[in-house]
Design a protein around this motif. Structure first.
Motif, PDB file in Angstrom:
ATOM      1  N   THR A   5       0.954  -1.203  -0.162  1.00  0.00           N
ATOM      2  CA  THR A   5      -0.090  -0.170  -0.048  1.00  0.00           C
ATOM      3  C   THR A   5       0.959   1.325   0.001  1.00  0.00           C
ATOM      4  N   ALA A   6       1.579   0.929   1.041  1.00  0.00           N
ATOM      5  CA  ALA A   6       3.217   2.061   1.331  1.00  0.00           C
ATOM      6  C   ALA A   6       4.014   3.085  -0.481  1.00  0.00           C
ATOM      7  N   ALA A  10       3.319   5.719  -2.853  1.00  0.00           N
ATOM      8  CA  ALA A  10       4.467   6.685  -3.107  1.00  0.00           C
ATOM      9  C   ALA A  10       4.735   6.427  -5.066  1.00  0.00           C
ATOM     10  N   VAL A  11       3.739   5.810  -5.830  1.00  0.00           N
ATOM     11  CA  VAL A  11       4.377   6.128  -7.065  1.00  0.00           C
ATOM     12  C   VAL A  11       2.921   6.930  -7.605  1.00  0.00           C
ATOM     13  N   THR A  12       1.573   6.943  -6.995  1.00  0.00           N
ATOM     14  CA  THR A  12       0.671   7.538  -7.131  1.00  0.00           C
ATOM     15  C   THR A  12       0.997   9.160  -6.959  1.00  0.00           C
ATOM     16  N   ILE A  16       1.584  11.677 -10.113  1.00  0.00           N
ATOM     17  CA  ILE A  16       0.846  12.607  -9.796  1.00  0.00           C
ATOM     18  C   ILE A  16       1.324  14.087  -9.848  1.00  0.00           C
ATOM     19  N   VAL A  17       2.779  14.073  -9.256  1.00  0.00           N
ATOM     20  CA  VAL A  17       3.721  15.220  -9.882  1.00  0.00           C
ATOM     21  C   VAL A  17       4.197  15.413 -11.326  1.00  0.00           C
TER      22      VAL A  17
END
Length: 75
Positions: A5-6, A10-12, A16-17
């Motif tokens: 989940t973490a 982090a990938v999400t 987004i950035v």
């Protein structure tokens, strides 16, 4: 499950950035390539240490709010 989940979060966030600021990310990559490896290593160790500390603090506070419940109810 928590680790996956973490990592997914982090990938999400990174995605987004990149989606919102692609030109800034390109400039940042050029800047990173110009940095000495020792600076990157120090920044990485600092970020990892802060991350571990943040997870420890969040988990500690969460445990105070919601004590562990038994997983199985024995009759």
């Amino acid at each position: 499950a928590d680790l996956l989940t973490a990592l997914a979060l982090a990938v999400t966030i990174e995605g987004i950035v990149y989606a919102m600021f692609p030109d800034a990310m390109k400039r940042m990559m050029v800047s990173v390539l110009e940095q000495p490896s020792s600076n990157l290593r120090a920044a990485g160790l600092l970020a990892a240490s802060l991350g571990v500390f943040a997870v420890w603090m969040v988990r500690d506070e969460y445990q105070k709010i919601t004590p562990l419940q038994p997983r199985f109810n024995h009759i």
